[in-house]
Design a protein around this motif. Sequence first.
Motif, PDB file in Angstrom:
ATOM      1  N   PRO A 167      22.524  62.460 -15.520  1.00 44.42           N
ATOM      2  CA  PRO A 167      22.986  63.588 -16.342  1.00 44.42           C
ATOM      3  C   PRO A 167      22.654  64.948 -15.728  1.00 44.42           C
ATOM      4  O   PRO A 167      23.489  65.862 -15.736  1.00 44.42           O
ATOM      5  N   ALA A 168      21.449  65.095 -15.178  1.00 39.04           N
ATOM      6  CA  ALA A 168      21.066  66.370 -14.565  1.00 39.04           C
ATOM      7  C   ALA A 168      21.876  66.635 -13.307  1.00 39.04           C
ATOM      8  O   ALA A 168      22.281  67.780 -13.041  1.00 39.04           O
ATOM      9  N   ALA A 169      22.131  65.597 -12.515  1.00 39.84           N
ATOM     10  CA  ALA A 169      22.897  65.771 -11.282  1.00 39.84           C
ATOM     11  C   ALA A 169      24.331  66.207 -11.569  1.00 39.84           C
ATOM     12  O   ALA A 169      24.878  67.102 -10.908  1.00 39.84           O
ATOM     13  N   VAL A 170      24.949  65.575 -12.567  1.00 36.86           N
ATOM     14  CA  VAL A 170      26.323  65.959 -12.930  1.00 36.86           C
ATOM     15  C   VAL A 170      26.330  67.367 -13.520  1.00 36.86           C
ATOM     16  O   VAL A 170      27.232  68.169 -13.234  1.00 36.86           O
ATOM     17  N   ALA A 171      25.313  67.704 -14.308  1.00 36.51           N
ATOM     18  CA  ALA A 171      25.219  69.056 -14.880  1.00 36.51           C
ATOM     19  C   ALA A 171      25.107  70.109 -13.780  1.00 36.51           C
ATOM     20  O   ALA A 171      25.713  71.185 -13.871  1.00 36.51           O
TER      21      ALA A 171
END
Length: 284
Positions: A167-171
């Motif tokens: 989730p953090a990487a896509v964000a």
Amino acid sequence: MTTREVDMCRWLAYSGSPVSLEDLLFKPKNSLVVQSQHSKLGATTTNGDGFGVGWYGASARPGVFRSIEPAWNDRNLRELSALASSRRVFAHIRASTGSAVQQTNCHPFRYGNWLWMHNGVLTGFHAMKRDLAMAVEPTLFPEIEGSTDSEMLFFLALTFGLADDPPAAVARAVGLVEATARTHGIEFPVQMTVATTDGDTTWAFRYSSEGRSRSLFHSTDVSTLREQHPDNPVLHALSEDSRLVVSEPLGDLRGAWREVPESSVLTVHGDGEQLSDFAPIDPG
């Protein structure tokens, strides 16, 4: 209409007990193959610019079959689907109005044990392409095979740590796209529903810069459906952890589908689901 590369597609992500690809792609009332000709909720009714299927077997690295043929017209897909089964399947049908119709532009994209597929568009991608490419980790860049915005977004997510915190990487990847778009005067650059998996967990994202995302749904738990539809034999053949995330429902079974909210990420692991807010992170 402004010039841009657009993928207005349909996809599904399945996890659970091993299931025949034919049961997923051909047999449902509103199957993905039916949607390739008669999509009800997509930006385009016909999605005939190729397709792809990714599935996991004994190896950690998934298999991928991609073709530029329309899904409804590919005999190899029919043959493969009748014989192959898997516990985790990604399938995607493509409608392009910009990038080339070629196998390397068909989803799902693969890197190591990861799969990725996207419905939507990075508006202004042509203008941003060099800036975004320069942000990709140099050791990853040679692995980019196609020319789509979708694959570029995948490799940006890999660059920002997809393997450690999806989730953090896509964000951060989305945040970079939006920050880059601002420098080019592009107001609403991101339109996406994205699914990605490491073969063990599936993450599905619904987000757009404008706040008007493409459709996305997930199945309700199987036990609830069995109670509501005790005479449906298909439901009794599925394991308790069987889950589907789809661009549009595969049928009209009452209570079977819930819409994934705007600006959210759905995490599916085993028989557990977690819905969380999603917002871009400017990588600074």
